[in-house]
Design a protein around this motif. Sequence first.
Motif, PDB file in Angstrom:
ATOM      1  N   ASP A   7      75.004 115.845  28.731  1.00 46.14           N
ATOM      2  CA  ASP A   7      73.838 116.715  28.568  1.00 46.14           C
ATOM      3  C   ASP A   7      72.540 115.938  28.791  1.00 46.14           C
ATOM      4  O   ASP A   7      71.597 116.440  29.407  1.00 46.14           O
ATOM      5  CB  ASP A   7      73.830 117.355  27.186  1.00 46.14           C
ATOM      6  CG  ASP A   7      74.998 118.298  26.965  1.00 46.14           C
ATOM      7  OD1 ASP A   7      75.550 118.817  27.966  1.00 46.14           O
ATOM      8  OD2 ASP A   7      75.372 118.504  25.798  1.00 46.14           O
ATOM      9  N   ILE A   8      72.500 114.719  28.293  1.00 45.56           N
ATOM     10  CA  ILE A   8      71.319 113.870  28.484  1.00 45.56           C
ATOM     11  C   ILE A   8      71.134 113.573  29.969  1.00 45.56           C
ATOM     12  O   ILE A   8      70.044 113.720  30.513  1.00 45.56           O
ATOM     13  CB  ILE A   8      71.453 112.559  27.680  1.00 45.56           C
ATOM     14  CG1 ILE A   8      71.546 112.857  26.184  1.00 45.56           C
ATOM     15  CG2 ILE A   8      70.284 111.618  27.972  1.00 45.56           C
ATOM     16  CD1 ILE A   8      71.988 111.676  25.334  1.00 45.56           C
ATOM     17  N   LEU A  11      69.839 116.651  31.950  1.00 45.72           N
ATOM     18  CA  LEU A  11      68.415 116.923  31.756  1.00 45.72           C
ATOM     19  C   LEU A  11      67.551 115.953  32.561  1.00 45.72           C
ATOM     20  O   LEU A  11      66.561 116.359  33.186  1.00 45.72           O
ATOM     21  CB  LEU A  11      68.052 116.824  30.268  1.00 45.72           C
ATOM     22  CG  LEU A  11      68.560 117.954  29.381  1.00 45.72           C
ATOM     23  CD1 LEU A  11      68.389 117.585  27.909  1.00 45.72           C
ATOM     24  CD2 LEU A  11      67.827 119.253  29.703  1.00 45.72           C
ATOM     25  N   ILE A  12      67.916 114.681  32.540  1.00 46.09           N
ATOM     26  CA  ILE A  12      67.136 113.677  33.266  1.00 46.09           C
ATOM     27  C   ILE A  12      67.243 113.900  34.768  1.00 46.09           C
ATOM     28  O   ILE A  12      66.231 113.886  35.482  1.00 46.09           O
ATOM     29  CB  ILE A  12      67.574 112.249  32.871  1.00 46.09           C
ATOM     30  CG1 ILE A  12      67.244 111.986  31.394  1.00 46.09           C
ATOM     31  CG2 ILE A  12      66.900 111.208  33.771  1.00 46.09           C
ATOM     32  CD1 ILE A  12      67.846 110.707  30.832  1.00 46.09           C
ATOM     33  N   GLU A  14      67.915 116.626  36.349  1.00 40.67           N
ATOM     34  CA  GLU A  14      67.237 117.868  36.726  1.00 40.67           C
ATOM     35  C   GLU A  14      65.725 117.651  36.860  1.00 40.67           C
ATOM     36  O   GLU A  14      65.092 118.134  37.790  1.00 40.67           O
ATOM     37  CB  GLU A  14      67.507 118.956  35.687  1.00 40.67           C
ATOM     38  CG  GLU A  14      66.870 120.294  36.020  1.00 40.67           C
ATOM     39  CD  GLU A  14      67.163 121.344  34.975  1.00 40.67           C
ATOM     40  OE1 GLU A  14      66.305 122.217  34.789  1.00 40.67           O
ATOM     41  OE2 GLU A  14      68.242 121.293  34.348  1.00 40.67           O
ATOM     42  N   ALA A  15      65.158 116.902  35.927  1.00 41.86           N
ATOM     43  CA  ALA A  15      63.713 116.653  35.929  1.00 41.86           C
ATOM     44  C   ALA A  15      63.302 115.599  36.948  1.00 41.86           C
ATOM     45  O   ALA A  15      62.170 115.631  37.446  1.00 41.86           O
ATOM     46  CB  ALA A  15      63.253 116.228  34.539  1.00 41.86           C
ATOM     47  N   ALA A  57      61.504 114.885  30.188  1.00 40.68           N
ATOM     48  CA  ALA A  57      62.725 115.520  30.711  1.00 40.68           C
ATOM     49  C   ALA A  57      63.630 115.976  29.569  1.00 40.68           C
ATOM     50  O   ALA A  57      64.357 116.964  29.712  1.00 40.68           O
ATOM     51  CB  ALA A  57      63.479 114.544  31.614  1.00 40.68           C
ATOM     52  N   LEU A  58      63.576 115.295  28.440  1.00 42.97           N
ATOM     53  CA  LEU A  58      64.433 115.635  27.304  1.00 42.97           C
ATOM     54  C   LEU A  58      63.885 116.801  26.491  1.00 42.97           C
ATOM     55  O   LEU A  58      64.540 117.291  25.569  1.00 42.97           O
ATOM     56  CB  LEU A  58      64.648 114.408  26.421  1.00 42.97           C
ATOM     57  CG  LEU A  58      65.359 113.256  27.133  1.00 42.97           C
ATOM     58  CD1 LEU A  58      65.370 112.017  26.260  1.00 42.97           C
ATOM     59  CD2 LEU A  58      66.762 113.654  27.544  1.00 42.97           C
ATOM     60  N   GLY A  59      62.704 117.254  26.841  1.00 41.59           N
ATOM     61  CA  GLY A  59      62.151 118.483  26.278  1.00 41.59           C
ATOM     62  C   GLY A  59      62.048 118.541  24.765  1.00 41.59           C
ATOM     63  O   GLY A  59      62.376 119.548  24.160  1.00 41.59           O
ATOM     64  N   ARG A  61      63.757 116.939  22.478  1.00 40.62           N
ATOM     65  CA  ARG A  61      65.005 116.748  21.728  1.00 40.62           C
ATOM     66  C   ARG A  61      65.060 115.416  20.979  1.00 40.62           C
ATOM     67  O   ARG A  61      65.876 115.246  20.089  1.00 40.62           O
ATOM     68  CB  ARG A  61      66.197 116.856  22.672  1.00 40.62           C
ATOM     69  CG  ARG A  61      66.409 118.283  23.162  1.00 40.62           C
ATOM     70  CD  ARG A  61      67.488 118.333  24.222  1.00 40.62           C
ATOM     71  NE  ARG A  61      67.742 119.679  24.674  1.00 40.62           N
ATOM     72  CZ  ARG A  61      67.071 120.302  25.621  1.00 40.62           C
ATOM     73  NH1 ARG A  61      66.060 119.703  26.228  1.00 40.62           N
ATOM     74  NH2 ARG A  61      67.369 121.540  25.971  1.00 40.62           N
TER      75      ARG A  61
END
Length: 77
Positions: A7-8, A11-12, A14-15, A57-59, A61
């Motif tokens: 998941d980490i 996210l990275i 994707e950003a 990127a981790l928004g 979290r």
Amino acid sequence: MPMAAADIVALIEEALPGAQVEMRDLAGDNDHWAAKVTAPQFTGLTRVKQHKLVYDALGGRMGGELHALQLTTQAPT
């Protein structure tokens, strides 16, 4: 609830398209991670700005769902 490495990474990546992310579980609990992020977006940026891009990127979290992240960043060579 701990955050999974996949998941980490998602996210990275994707950003920061084109980023390469290597994860390591520091404590064997899926809650304390080390990440090495190599991304073209880091070229010419200070380490602080590179880290900010990852945290963005981790928004939000960090400190919640993601308890601890040891972060190493670099631009591709």
